[in-house]
Design a protein around this motif. Structure first.
Motif, mmCIF file in Angstrom:
data_model
loop_
_atom_site.group_PDB
_atom_site.id
_atom_site.type_symbol
_atom_site.label_atom_id
_atom_site.label_comp_id
_atom_site.label_asym_id
_atom_site.label_seq_id
_atom_site.Cartn_x
_atom_site.Cartn_y
_atom_site.Cartn_z
ATOM 1 N N ASN A 199 0.797 -1.211 0.053
ATOM 2 C CA ASN A 199 -0.115 0.162 -0.024
ATOM 3 C C ASN A 199 0.678 1.333 0.170
ATOM 4 N N SER A 200 2.087 1.275 0.707
ATOM 5 C CA SER A 200 2.945 2.327 0.624
ATOM 6 C C SER A 200 3.529 2.632 -0.525
ATOM 7 N N PHE A 201 3.781 1.611 -0.951
ATOM 8 C CA PHE A 201 4.520 1.837 -2.377
ATOM 9 C C PHE A 201 3.346 2.283 -3.371
ATOM 10 N N LEU A 202 2.383 1.747 -3.634
ATOM 11 C CA LEU A 202 1.518 2.250 -4.623
ATOM 12 C C LEU A 202 0.947 3.844 -4.435
ATOM 13 N N PHE A 203 0.908 4.412 -2.975
ATOM 14 C CA PHE A 203 0.668 5.523 -2.655
ATOM 15 C C PHE A 203 1.594 6.313 -2.890
ATOM 16 N N GLU A 204 3.081 5.939 -2.783
ATOM 17 C CA GLU A 204 3.931 6.815 -3.131
ATOM 18 C C GLU A 204 4.272 7.022 -4.515
ATOM 19 N N LEU A 205 4.032 5.760 -5.434
ATOM 20 C CA LEU A 205 4.086 5.853 -6.895
ATOM 21 C C LEU A 205 3.092 6.976 -7.537
ATOM 22 N N GLU A 206 1.975 6.917 -6.870
ATOM 23 C CA GLU A 206 0.717 7.887 -7.521
ATOM 24 C C GLU A 206 1.119 9.448 -6.935
ATOM 25 N N ASN A 207 1.422 9.496 -5.648
ATOM 26 C CA ASN A 207 1.352 10.970 -5.089
ATOM 27 C C ASN A 207 2.694 11.500 -4.992
ATOM 28 N N THR A 208 3.996 10.979 -5.457
ATOM 29 C CA THR A 208 5.170 11.492 -5.604
ATOM 30 C C THR A 208 5.761 11.564 -6.987
ATOM 31 N N TYR A 209 5.232 10.436 -7.811
ATOM 32 C CA TYR A 209 5.882 10.073 -9.061
ATOM 33 C C TYR A 209 4.700 10.236 -10.322
ATOM 34 N N ASP A 210 3.637 10.244 -9.965
ATOM 35 C CA ASP A 210 2.456 10.291 -10.949
ATOM 36 C C ASP A 210 2.441 8.998 -11.620
ATOM 37 N N LEU A 211 2.743 7.891 -10.991
ATOM 38 C CA LEU A 211 2.520 6.474 -11.677
ATOM 39 C C LEU A 211 1.319 5.955 -10.928
ATOM 40 N N LYS A 212 0.228 5.904 -11.765
ATOM 41 C CA LYS A 212 -0.909 5.239 -10.896
ATOM 42 C C LYS A 212 -1.367 4.088 -11.372
ATOM 43 N N PHE A 213 -1.553 3.029 -10.487
ATOM 44 C CA PHE A 213 -1.749 1.718 -10.632
ATOM 45 C C PHE A 213 -3.011 1.438 -9.739
ATOM 46 N N GLU A 214 -3.912 0.580 -10.180
ATOM 47 C CA GLU A 214 -5.066 0.095 -9.470
ATOM 48 C C GLU A 214 -5.182 -1.283 -9.275
ATOM 49 N N PHE A 215 -5.532 -1.727 -8.205
ATOM 50 C CA PHE A 215 -5.559 -3.366 -7.898
ATOM 51 C C PHE A 215 -6.360 -4.015 -8.934
ATOM 52 N N LEU A 216 -6.090 -5.335 -9.136
ATOM 53 C CA LEU A 216 -6.920 -6.280 -10.013
ATOM 54 C C LEU A 216 -6.863 -7.333 -9.116
ATOM 55 N N ASP A 217 -7.956 -8.124 -9.213
ATOM 56 C CA ASP A 217 -8.396 -9.269 -8.617
ATOM 57 C C ASP A 217 -8.191 -10.639 -9.516
ATOM 58 N N TYR A 218 -8.082 -11.620 -9.013
ATOM 59 C CA TYR A 218 -7.579 -13.076 -9.781
ATOM 60 C C TYR A 218 -8.672 -13.460 -10.445
ATOM 61 N N ASN A 219 -8.621 -14.011 -11.719
ATOM 62 C CA ASN A 219 -9.785 -14.312 -12.672
ATOM 63 C C ASN A 219 -10.389 -13.272 -13.272
ATOM 64 N N HIS A 220 -9.906 -12.134 -13.070
ATOM 65 C CA HIS A 220 -10.324 -10.759 -13.555
ATOM 66 C C HIS A 220 -9.094 -10.028 -14.264
ATOM 67 N N PRO A 221 -8.517 -10.878 -15.308
ATOM 68 C CA PRO A 221 -7.148 -10.090 -15.519
ATOM 69 C C PRO A 221 -7.552 -8.973 -16.613
ATOM 70 N N HIS A 222 -6.274 -8.161 -16.806
ATOM 71 C CA HIS A 222 -6.615 -7.098 -17.771
ATOM 72 C C HIS A 222 -6.564 -7.786 -19.124
ATOM 73 N N PRO A 223 -7.596 -7.337 -20.045
ATOM 74 C CA PRO A 223 -7.561 -8.056 -21.300
ATOM 75 C C PRO A 223 -6.568 -7.924 -22.134
ATOM 76 N N GLY A 224 -5.437 -7.264 -22.040
ATOM 77 C CA GLY A 224 -4.372 -7.175 -23.120
ATOM 78 C C GLY A 224 -4.225 -5.683 -23.467
ATOM 79 N N PRO A 225 -3.338 -5.416 -24.324
ATOM 80 C CA PRO A 225 -2.803 -4.070 -24.787
ATOM 81 C C PRO A 225 -4.228 -3.215 -25.523
ATOM 82 N N SER A 226 -4.182 -2.027 -24.880
ATOM 83 C CA SER A 226 -5.175 -1.241 -25.554
ATOM 84 C C SER A 226 -4.699 -0.740 -27.175
#
Length: 397
Positions: free
Chosen positions: A165-192
């Motif tokens: 949680n600390s790492f994801l908070f730091e990436l977003e709020n200090t370095y403007d790298l925003k990632f969201e949680f994903l769950d198992y069996n709901h994978p990202h569909p692939g490249p946009s």
């Protein structure tokens, strides 16, 4: 564990993927001419991600899955690692999906390594072991994960959650790298393939700079409860729930702010020479300080003090909803504006938690159509507050 034992173990846990174990190639297979292990079942859009694995990698993966535990949504730990599946949200983060930087996005907290990884072998075989995937190609089903390497330390569930949680908070709020949680069996569909979503050269170059900066700095040890509330607010589509979660961040730090201010004022009183021979006036000033503390210790009083002391409103004023931003002037009194924001947050919170038939409007609540914008503003303010708290000396937190 030998390499043959490791391969046998990984193939044993992969058996539920294979329709005809006798007629199909095994999941993992050792090359006859080189000391590498190949994976035989890449599928679909990920077929260009074929990778051979070294013997040490395969043996480590087989050893790590002796103790796999699911920690939550898209989160698990092995013998000495922890993982969280993530999905890139903004362009800087999406740039990572297409072209990871030369320098790995990694840092440390208390000598424990945390990083963003692509198609981690250990994570992939852990999800196979727990049957958390239905795809034929789990090796690249979850392209990006946050990975914690505990080394020789035994991972503790609470510590895993805190570092991720600390790492994801730091990436977003200090370095403007925003990632969201994903769950198992709901994978990202692939490249946009939306051209507007594809990062430009600017984002790829920026990612290289960000990666170097992250590796040069330790991960700040943020407050566990606050960042959990903050991140949870990012993962709900209900704006009322989002506001309540953000409200709890301000509520959490309220007593700390009041305590610090009261201690500062009391220290001034105790430095007065009259402390050794107090007169009526001096004693009355102590009583007034106590009374002032009691008045500010209610919910609204604490919110006002939090905004007054911890939030730089001038930096984030552009995100204010229109019903608050319309009062902005060139010579805006930001102290007064902070009070109005705190009052609006308090009233809006009350309008949500109290039964509509029992609630009497204060007239300064955020309207439903502006709640999303108000939450964007509150998210920025909450981020400032969490960082303010991190900067306090440890004895004052």
């Amino acid at each position: 564990m030998t390499i043959d034992e490791a391969i046998d173990k990984l193939n044993d846990i992969s058996i539920y993927f294979i329709w005809d174990p006798k007629g199909e190639e095994p999941y993992f297979e050792k090359y006859k001419t080189k000391e590498k292990v190949k994976f035989n079942h890449y599928q679909g859009i990920y077929t260009n991600e074929r990778k051979d694995y070294g013997f040490d990698e395969v043996i480590e993966a087989a050893t790590e899955i002796e103790n796999v535990k699911i920690l939550g949504k898209g989160r698990l730990r092995t013998k000495s690692y922890a993982f969280q599946i993530v999905n890139p949200v903004n362009k800087n983060a999406i740039a990572y999906k297409y072209k990871p930087p030369k320098d790995k996005i990694q840092t440390t907290l208390n000598e424990i390594k945390v990083s963003i990884e692509s198609s981690s072998l250990i994570h992939s075989v852990a999800i196979i072991d727990k049957q958390l995937t239905s795809r034929m190609s789990p090796m690249s089903e979850y392209p990006q994960v946050v990975q914690i390497n505990f080394g020789d330390k035994n991972p503790i569930d609470e510590e895993c959650n805190h570092i991720i949680n600390s790492f994801l908070f730091e990436l977003e709020n200090t370095y403007d790298l925003k990632f969201e949680f994903l769950d198992y069996n709901h994978p990202h569909p692939g490249p946009s393939f939306n051209i507007n979503d594809f990062p430009r050269e600017k984002e790829f170059n920026q990612l290289e700079v960000i990666a170097r900066k992250i590796s040069e700095n330790q991960l700040p040890d943020y407050n566990t409860q606050a960042i959990e509330l903050y991140l949870n607010s990012k993962h709900t589509d209900n704006e009322e729930i989002r506001l309540m979660l953000l409200y709890k961040v301000f509520e959490y730090f309220g007593p700390i702010v009041i305590k610090l201010e009261t201690q500062e004022e009391l220290a001034k009183k105790l430095s007065n020479p009259k402390v050794n021979d107090p007169d009526s006036e001096y004693l009355t000033s102590i009583i007034e300080l106590v009374t002032k503390y009691n008045k500010r210790s209610n919910d609204l009083g604490m919110l006002k003090e939090v905004f007054k002391k911890c939030i730089d409103l001038e930096i984030i004023k552009g995100e204010l909803p229109s019903y608050l931003s319309k009062t902005l002037r060139k010579k805006t009194d930001f102290t007064e504006l902070k009070t109005r924001v705190a009052q609006s947050l308090y009233s809006t919170r009350n309008s949500i938690v109290h039964a509509k038939s029992n609630y009497e409007s204060e007239g300064n609540e955020c309207k439903a159509e502006e709640l999303s914008q108000f939450n964007k503003f509150l998210s920025l303010a909450a981020s400032q507050l969490i960082k303010w708290h991190k900067c306090l000396p440890k004895h004052q937190r």
